[in-house]
Design a protein around this motif. Structure first.
Motif, PDB file in Angstrom:
ATOM      1  N   ALA A  56       0.816  -1.212   0.000  1.00 59.30           N
ATOM      2  CA  ALA A  56       0.000   0.000   0.000  1.00 59.30           C
ATOM      3  C   ALA A  56       0.854   1.269   0.000  1.00 59.30           C
ATOM      4  N   GLY A  57       2.170   1.118   0.228  1.00 56.22           N
ATOM      5  CA  GLY A  57       3.049   2.286   0.169  1.00 56.22           C
ATOM      6  C   GLY A  57       2.869   3.257   1.314  1.00 56.22           C
ATOM      7  N   LEU A  58       2.411   2.744   2.482  1.00 57.45           N
ATOM      8  CA  LEU A  58       2.215   3.620   3.646  1.00 57.45           C
ATOM      9  C   LEU A  58       3.423   3.466   4.557  1.00 57.45           C
ATOM     10  N   PHE A  59       4.129   4.552   4.821  1.00 55.86           N
ATOM     11  CA  PHE A  59       5.351   4.469   5.632  1.00 55.86           C
ATOM     12  C   PHE A  59       4.996   4.306   7.100  1.00 55.86           C
ATOM     13  N   ASN A  60       5.160   3.091   7.585  1.00 50.17           N
ATOM     14  CA  ASN A  60       4.818   2.808   8.979  1.00 50.17           C
ATOM     15  C   ASN A  60       6.101   2.511   9.747  1.00 50.17           C
ATOM     16  N   LEU A  61       6.484   3.442  10.624  1.00 49.47           N
ATOM     17  CA  LEU A  61       7.680   3.235  11.447  1.00 49.47           C
ATOM     18  C   LEU A  61       7.294   2.936  12.890  1.00 49.47           C
ATOM     19  N   GLY A  62       6.102   2.374  13.080  1.00 45.81           N
ATOM     20  CA  GLY A  62       5.686   2.033  14.441  1.00 45.81           C
ATOM     21  C   GLY A  62       5.112   0.638  14.497  1.00 45.81           C
ATOM     22  N   HIS A  63       5.635  -0.230  13.648  1.00 43.67           N
ATOM     23  CA  HIS A  63       5.045  -1.565  13.547  1.00 43.67           C
ATOM     24  C   HIS A  63       5.196  -2.356  14.845  1.00 43.67           C
ATOM     25  N   ALA A  64       6.223  -2.034  15.632  1.00 43.12           N
ATOM     26  CA  ALA A  64       6.432  -2.750  16.895  1.00 43.12           C
ATOM     27  C   ALA A  64       5.212  -2.620  17.807  1.00 43.12           C
ATOM     28  N   ALA A  65       4.422  -1.564  17.625  1.00 46.97           N
ATOM     29  CA  ALA A  65       3.235  -1.383  18.459  1.00 46.97           C
ATOM     30  C   ALA A  65       2.252  -2.535  18.256  1.00 46.97           C
ATOM     31  N   ALA A 104      -5.312   3.946  12.929  1.00 51.34           N
ATOM     32  CA  ALA A 104      -5.063   4.286  11.524  1.00 51.34           C
ATOM     33  C   ALA A 104      -6.155   5.195  10.966  1.00 51.34           C
ATOM     34  N   ARG A 105      -7.362   5.029  11.446  1.00 53.34           N
ATOM     35  CA  ARG A 105      -8.490   5.806  10.884  1.00 53.34           C
ATOM     36  C   ARG A 105      -8.218   7.294  10.795  1.00 53.34           C
ATOM     37  N   PRO A 106      -7.824   7.934  11.909  1.00 54.27           N
ATOM     38  CA  PRO A 106      -7.677   9.393  11.802  1.00 54.27           C
ATOM     39  C   PRO A 106      -6.423   9.846  11.067  1.00 54.27           C
ATOM     40  N   ILE A 107      -5.488   8.959  10.793  1.00 52.48           N
ATOM     41  CA  ILE A 107      -4.207   9.437  10.229  1.00 52.48           C
ATOM     42  C   ILE A 107      -4.019   9.044   8.767  1.00 52.48           C
ATOM     43  N   LEU A 108      -5.014   8.393   8.188  1.00 47.78           N
ATOM     44  CA  LEU A 108      -4.818   7.877   6.832  1.00 47.78           C
ATOM     45  C   LEU A 108      -4.626   8.961   5.785  1.00 47.78           C
ATOM     46  N   HIS A 109      -5.163  10.146   6.050  1.00 51.08           N
ATOM     47  CA  HIS A 109      -5.040  11.197   5.047  1.00 51.08           C
ATOM     48  C   HIS A 109      -3.630  11.767   5.003  1.00 51.08           C
ATOM     49  N   LEU A 110      -2.802  11.426   6.001  1.00 55.40           N
ATOM     50  CA  LEU A 110      -1.427  11.936   6.004  1.00 55.40           C
ATOM     51  C   LEU A 110      -0.592  11.158   4.996  1.00 55.40           C
ATOM     52  N   ARG A 111       0.377  11.848   4.440  1.00 54.97           N
ATOM     53  CA  ARG A 111       1.187  11.196   3.415  1.00 54.97           C
ATOM     54  C   ARG A 111       2.640  11.105   3.842  1.00 54.97           C
ATOM     55  N   GLY A 112       3.325  10.126   3.236  1.00 51.52           N
ATOM     56  CA  GLY A 112       4.776  10.005   3.340  1.00 51.52           C
ATOM     57  C   GLY A 112       5.362  10.284   4.707  1.00 51.52           C
ATOM     58  N   ASP A 113       6.178  11.306   4.787  1.00 52.45           N
ATOM     59  CA  ASP A 113       6.921  11.621   6.011  1.00 52.45           C
ATOM     60  C   ASP A 113       6.015  11.833   7.209  1.00 52.45           C
ATOM     61  N   TYR A 114       4.884  12.468   6.967  1.00 51.02           N
ATOM     62  CA  TYR A 114       4.005  12.790   8.083  1.00 51.02           C
ATOM     63  C   TYR A 114       3.438  11.529   8.709  1.00 51.02           C
ATOM     64  N   LEU A 115       3.060  10.581   7.857  1.00 55.02           N
ATOM     65  CA  LEU A 115       2.551   9.309   8.357  1.00 55.02           C
ATOM     66  C   LEU A 115       3.642   8.600   9.155  1.00 55.02           C
ATOM     67  N   CYS A 116       4.837   8.683   8.611  1.00 51.56           N
ATOM     68  CA  CYS A 116       6.004   8.075   9.235  1.00 51.56           C
ATOM     69  C   CYS A 116       6.159   8.582  10.681  1.00 51.56           C
ATOM     70  N   ILE A 117       6.066   9.895  10.833  1.00 54.07           N
ATOM     71  CA  ILE A 117       6.228  10.510  12.138  1.00 54.07           C
ATOM     72  C   ILE A 117       5.101  10.113  13.092  1.00 54.07           C
ATOM     73  N   VAL A 118       3.864  10.112  12.595  1.00 56.55           N
ATOM     74  CA  VAL A 118       2.744   9.765  13.468  1.00 56.55           C
ATOM     75  C   VAL A 118       2.852   8.325  13.938  1.00 56.55           C
ATOM     76  N   THR A 119       3.275   7.436  13.037  1.00 52.87           N
ATOM     77  CA  THR A 119       3.390   6.042  13.464  1.00 52.87           C
ATOM     78  C   THR A 119       4.518   5.881  14.489  1.00 52.87           C
ATOM     79  N   ILE A 120       5.596   6.667  14.345  1.00 51.26           N
ATOM     80  CA  ILE A 120       6.630   6.649  15.385  1.00 51.26           C
ATOM     81  C   ILE A 120       6.003   7.046  16.717  1.00 51.26           C
ATOM     82  N   GLY A 121       5.188   8.096  16.681  1.00 54.97           N
ATOM     83  CA  GLY A 121       4.528   8.582  17.891  1.00 54.97           C
ATOM     84  C   GLY A 121       3.671   7.512  18.531  1.00 54.97           C
ATOM     85  N   PHE A 122       2.856   6.838  17.723  1.00 56.85           N
ATOM     86  CA  PHE A 122       1.994   5.785  18.279  1.00 56.85           C
ATOM     87  C   PHE A 122       2.827   4.649  18.860  1.00 56.85           C
TER      88      PHE A 122
END
Lengths: 330, 302
Positions: A56-65, A104-122
């Protein structure tokens, strides 16, 4: 090099890999079987993250969650209610998936780097929550102890050899499942969204729903990996679910080859098995790893075994020039 | 009320450190659209270099260090880290300028892991301790609020550095070139601006400011560890997002707000959740107002 490898029919590869998988544990000792066990667990994590990042090309840097949610679900329910581990596999998958759905619901509209950062946060919030021991459930920094062993048809799975077959059976199932998914309507929709979300929407694909689905399925599989990890270790603590764990999973996907199942297996091999072979330098291991990440991105950004689609995607669209070093490999 | 004011003072001190580090993130993002994950490590390396300089010079063992000595510590650390910043840009980011967006993220994470482990191998995994007497332990009471000299130093140095940067970017020709590059590389190049030089310049300024923050954190908290790059880095990044990424005054404001909120949260809610505050804030901002408090220009990027 690539040309000779391609001359071998794919079926021969599968047969050889299958044979090796069955014979391997009888040729080595418990230590190396355990190496293969962790290889398997991380392969599952890589494959699950591949759905989110690769397809899906969604940058997820919080998969450990998601991995943590699966592991703690199993650990807490098993230690308090003594529900058998393998019964908890679907439940771990469900809680991880439900959690993914919620965040994921509220953050799906974010793209690329921003999604990356939010997933780090979660990811970090989940870890901090585990450390803070809400309602006395997670055991704080010490984690949950005394998690039971899985049992199958009366056989209690305890030895590395038994775990080996359990883990690799799961890996095989996930490989087959994600392969089917990749070729399905859903898989193609994901590819389309990754290449161009706007065009995908214009073609009638429900982009938000498809992205959500990628997160949910990826998280569910990570939850399964968490279940197995918890029973393998018998003790889990927040230390196993840090940001760096997510970075390792992300690197497996990117270094192996985004969107490619054989690539994920090769990437995991590179991350876990090769360092074991060079144990002598274990202290400098991560140093080499960091340098390798940079070198890979410069000289082979498409990964070790890229999927055909991403091979094109990693070439810059705006200029039409190949990314640095790409031309040398073709 | 007194306790509240005390917390605000403490928060402003920490916040100005976040601001300094946030400037590095925001400038790099503004010019390259790259999250420089290795920037936190610049801060950490700056702190370690200061420690080495202090111990080589034998400062603070018997009496507090002289002003000249402390300035020298700052200078050495900032210069060396600026060099490191340029090096990281050359090696890890420049070859990827035209690559997909995934590649620079991985490369930046790789650089971060590399620097963190390099420092760990050189200095060891344990906490390293700064000499306590480096800065004279003077403090004043203003309306029941205790203010130490070190807090004043941190705040003043940070504000001075930020003011200098602001003047550079807004009032000089070089600053105009930086702003032009942030808008459009190709057009800037057509106007005769050497974009690569401007990028290098940004990788000098950002890491140098980060190093200054690292030096002050070392002198203030006395002990440092190789993971501080990540813990401070992620907060500084939150500060940059909070103020509006790519926006220099935004990063300053964001840092101060984050510092105060975090200190108040730790004081009034629970210290255990202190680390989570910045992440909650980060997520909230990105969901509700991704452009941050002062940001406008990046709206189309989200």
């Amino acid at each position: 090099m690539d040309r000779y490898l391609k001359a071998i029919p794919p079926r021969a590869w599968y047969v050889a890999a299958g044979l090796l998988l069955v014979v391997y544990p009888f040729l080595t000792n418990d230590y190396w079987i355990d190496v293969a066990n962790f290889f398997g667990i991380y392969a599952m994590l890589g494959l699950s993250l591949n759905i989110i990042v690769g397809y899906a090309g969604l940058f997820n840097l919080g998969h450990a969650a998601f991995y943590a949610v699966g592991a703690y679900t199993t650990a807490i329910i098993n230690t308090t209610f003594h529900v058998p581990i393998l019964w908890l596999v679907p439940l771990s998958a469900l809680t991880a998936a439900g959690f993914a759905y919620l965040i994921a619901r509220p953050i799906l509209h974010l793209r690329g780097d921003y999604l990356c950062i939010v997933t780090i946060g979660f990811g970090e919030i989940v870890r901090i929550t585990l450390v803070n021991n809400p309602l006395g459930l997670t055991g704080g920094p010490n984690g949950v102890l005394g998690i039971g062993r899985p049992s199958l048809f009366g056989l209690i799975i305890k030895q590395p050899l038994h775990f080996y077959f359990l883990i690799w059976a799961f890996v095989l199932l996930i490989v087959l499942g994600t392969k089917r998914l990749e070729e399905s309507r859903i898989g193609r929709a994901w590819n389309y969204i990754r290449e161009d979300a706007l065009a995908a929407a214009a073609m009638g694909i429900d982009v938000a729903r498809m992205k959500l689905l990628a997160f949910v399925i990826g998280a569910a599989l990570a939850g399964v990996a968490g279940n197995i990890y918890a029973s393998k270790m018998a003790v889990i603590s927040p230390d196993s679910f840090t940001f760096w764990e997510s970075v390792v999973m992300f690197s497996i996907v990117v270094l192996g080859g985004v969107g490619s199942i054989p690539g994920i297996l090769v990437g995991t091999f590179g991350m876990f098995v090769l360092p074991e072979l060079f144990r002598g330098f274990s202290s400098a291991r991560m140093l080499v790893f960091g340098a390798a990440m940079i070198a890979m991105m410069i000289f082979r950004p498409q990964g070790l075994l890229p999927s055909q689609r991403w091979r094109r995607a990693m070439v810059d669209e705006t200029v039409g020039l190949p990314a640095a070093g790409l031309s040398k490999t073709s | 009320m007194q306790e509240f004011l005390q917390q605000v003072v403490n928060g402003l001190t920490v916040g100005s450190v976040y601001s300094l580090v946030a400037l590095g993130y925001t400038m790099v993002y503004g010019i390259l659209r790259l999250i420089n994950f290795a920037h936190g490590e610049m801060f950490m390396v700056g702190s370690y270099l200061a420690l080495s300089t202090v111990s080589v010079l034998g400062m603070g063992q018997v009496a507090s260090g002289s002003l000249g000595g402390i300035l020298l510590v700052f200078l050495i650390s900032m210069t060396a880290v600026a060099g490191l910043g340029v090096l990281v840009e050359r090696v890890a980011y420049r070859p990827l300028r035209r690559a997909s967006r995934l590649a620079p993220i991985v490369s930046a994470l790789g650089a971060s892991i590399f620097l963190q482990n390099a420092i760990m191998l050189i200095y060891g995994t344990r906490f390293k301790v700064f000499p306590e007497k480096l800065i004279p332990q003077i403090s004043w009471e203003v309306g029941g609020v205790k203010i130490t000299l070190m807090r004043v130093v941190i705040l003043v140095v940070s504000l001075l550095l930020m003011a200098a940067l602001y003047t550079l970017v807004q009032k000089t020709q070089l600053g105009a070139a930086i702003r032009a590059c942030a808008l459009d590389h190709d057009t800037a190049r057509l106007m005769g601006i050497d974009v690569d030089r401007i990028v290098s310049l940004v990788f000098i300024i950002g890491p140098a400011l980060g190093a200054a923050a690292g030096v002050m954190v070392g002198m203030f908290y006395y002990q440092i560890n190789f993971v501080i790059g990540w813990t401070y880095g992620i907060r500084a990044f939150t500060a940059a997002i909070l103020g509006g990424i790519g926006n220099i005054p935004g990063a300053m404001l964001g840092g101060l707000i984050l510092g105060v909120l975090e200190t108040l949260g730790a004081g009034y809610i629970s210290p255990g959740w202190k680390d989570a505050i910045s992440f909650f804030l980060l997520i909230l901002i990105l969901i509700v107002r991704p452009t941050g408090i002062l940001g406008e220009r990046v709206a189309e990027k989200v």
